[in-house]
Design an enzyme around this catalytic site. Structure first.
Site, PDB file in Angstrom:
ATOM      1  N   SER A  49      -8.569  21.624  -0.823  1.00 40.31           N
ATOM      2  CA  SER A  49      -9.806  20.879  -1.106  1.00 40.31           C
ATOM      3  C   SER A  49     -10.505  20.581   0.216  1.00 40.31           C
ATOM      4  CB  SER A  49      -9.480  19.560  -1.817  1.00 40.31           C
ATOM      5  OG  SER A  49      -8.824  18.686  -0.911  1.00 40.31           O
ATOM      6  N   ASP A  81     -10.924  25.619  -1.889  1.00 40.14           N
ATOM      7  CA  ASP A  81     -11.365  25.234  -3.230  1.00 40.14           C
ATOM      8  C   ASP A  81     -12.782  24.653  -3.150  1.00 40.14           C
ATOM      9  OD1 ASP A  81     -11.035  24.919  -5.958  1.00 40.14           O
ATOM     10  OD2 ASP A  81      -9.809  23.112  -5.814  1.00 40.14           O
ATOM     11  N   HIS A  82     -13.352  24.301  -4.327  1.00 37.82           N
ATOM     12  CA  HIS A  82     -14.731  23.756  -4.422  1.00 37.82           C
ATOM     13  C   HIS A  82     -15.363  23.365  -3.102  1.00 37.82           C
ATOM     14  CE1 HIS A  82     -14.787  23.022  -8.772  1.00 37.82           C
ATOM     15  NE2 HIS A  82     -13.495  22.800  -8.638  1.00 37.82           N
ATOM     16  N   ASP A 103     -19.297  26.404  -4.606  1.00 41.55           N
ATOM     17  CA  ASP A 103     -19.601  25.731  -5.869  1.00 41.55           C
ATOM     18  C   ASP A 103     -21.055  25.274  -5.861  1.00 41.55           C
ATOM     19  OD1 ASP A 103     -19.878  24.237  -8.106  1.00 41.55           O
ATOM     20  OD2 ASP A 103     -18.114  22.971  -7.787  1.00 41.55           O
ATOM     21  N   HIS A 178     -11.065  18.392 -14.623  1.00 39.68           N
ATOM     22  CA  HIS A 178     -10.298  18.031 -13.419  1.00 39.68           C
ATOM     23  C   HIS A 178      -9.639  16.659 -13.583  1.00 39.68           C
ATOM     24  CE1 HIS A 178     -13.380  20.784 -11.590  1.00 39.68           C
ATOM     25  NE2 HIS A 178     -12.280  21.271 -11.055  1.00 39.68           N
ATOM     26  N   GLY A 179      -8.482  16.504 -13.007  1.00 45.12           N
ATOM     27  CA  GLY A 179      -7.857  15.190 -12.921  1.00 45.12           C
ATOM     28  C   GLY A 179      -7.154  14.723 -14.189  1.00 45.12           C
ATOM     29  N   THR A 209      -3.920  21.421 -15.084  1.00 41.07           N
ATOM     30  CA  THR A 209      -2.923  20.394 -15.418  1.00 41.07           C
ATOM     31  C   THR A 209      -3.064  19.963 -16.871  1.00 41.07           C
ATOM     32  OG1 THR A 209      -2.812  19.563 -13.147  1.00 41.07           O
ATOM     33  CG2 THR A 209      -2.169  18.021 -14.880  1.00 41.07           C
TER      34      THR A 209
END
Ligand SMILES: [Zn+2]
Length: 283
Positions: A49, A81-82, A103, A178-179, A209
């Site tokens: 990240s 990532d992003h 992104d 996300h999350g 996840t």
């Protein structure tokens, strides 16, 4: 060995499995990731990240991953990532990352295309892969709320975007978030199917996840070839650490409180790879 992401994603898509892309939250986790991939005889993507890139530094991340990948018998991709900061992405390319994500999904489609093209043009001579995003994947990552509105990817937009940019991988919004680790996502397979009929490159699922193992095989069947896992590793590392730190005498070596955390994420990575790679290639 360290390879461009598109190399392992194209193989995965062809053979019918998905590559796990795992967020490195701290340096301690890294050997566990590679060991897990080795024990599963599987390629792996290590993703970083913006926060982790700033915390550890691009050069140090590259040196660590390259060192472990060089003596490993599995293919390893190092993926940013992003990111919406084109200058930062260029720095990652120059630092030796083998893949980057631009992104621009917050932007209107034409602007997303323009900024993505700039990254593709820059990355090509380095043989660095480019992932982009069309539609908005919601949720919170690294304490940052990424998108207010979740917006399923429109198949027309995805097809047009790919035609214009020729990216290596495309992240799409089909209901994952996300999350999310307390519940499981309800995915829109009809949208995925329509996109995969029109976009030939490997598709990427973020927020892995929150996706049930039952849904994984169907995702792969319809062209998802990269599944991102971040939150679960972070949550379980802290969960394990709370226990080991609270039980440890102060004079104990830090190693003894961190090793169980590393082992915990290693087991998670192994389990994910197992579910992502139920393909003949491995066994
Ligand atoms: Zn993501």
């Amino acid at each position: 060995m360290l390879v461009p992401l598109h190399e392992i994603l194209n193989e995965a898509k062809k053979e019918g499995y998905a590559v796990g892309s795992f967020n490195l939250h701290c340096m301690e986790m890294l050997p566990s990731f590679i060991e897990a991939a080795e024990e599963q005889h599987s390629p792996i993507s290590i993703q970083i990240s913006h926060g982790t890139a700033n915390y550890i530094g691009l050069d140090l991340i590259k040196a660590m991953v390259e060192t472990l990948a060089a003596k490993s018998n599995v293919k390893v991709a190092l993926h940013l990532d992003h990111n919406s900061d084109v200058n930062f992405i260029k720095k990652a390319v120059q630092a030796g990352f083998t893949s980057v994500m631009i992104d621009g999904s917050d932007l209107p489609l034409e602007e997303n295309i323009a900024v993505t093209k700039e990254v593709v043009d820059f990355a090509r001579p380095y043989n660095v892969s480019v992932e982009a995003e069309v539609g908005a994947i919601g949720g919170t990552e690294d304490g940052v709320s990424l998108k207010e509105d979740v917006d399923f990817t429109k198949p027309n937009d995805a097809a047009y975007f790919y035609e214009q940019t020729k990216v290596d991988a495309l992240a799409i919004s089909i209901g994952s978030s996300h999350g999310q680790y307390r519940s499981k996502s309800k995915l829109n397979f009809a949208v995925l199917q329509e996109i995969s009929e029109r976009v030939e490159i490997p598709l990427v699922l973020h927020g892995g996840t929150g996706v049930s193992y039952d849904d994984i095989q169907e995702l792969i069947h319809y062209g998802i070839a990269k599944i991102n896992i971040g939150t679960e590793l972070n949550v379980r590392y802290i969960e394990e650490g709370k226990k080991t730190f609270s039980e440890s005498p102060l004079e104990n070596s830090l190693r003894k409180v961190l090793i169980p955390c590393n082992n915990r994420v290693k087991n998670i990575v192994k389990e994910k790879i197992e579910h992502f790679s139920k393909a003949p290639l491995y066994k």
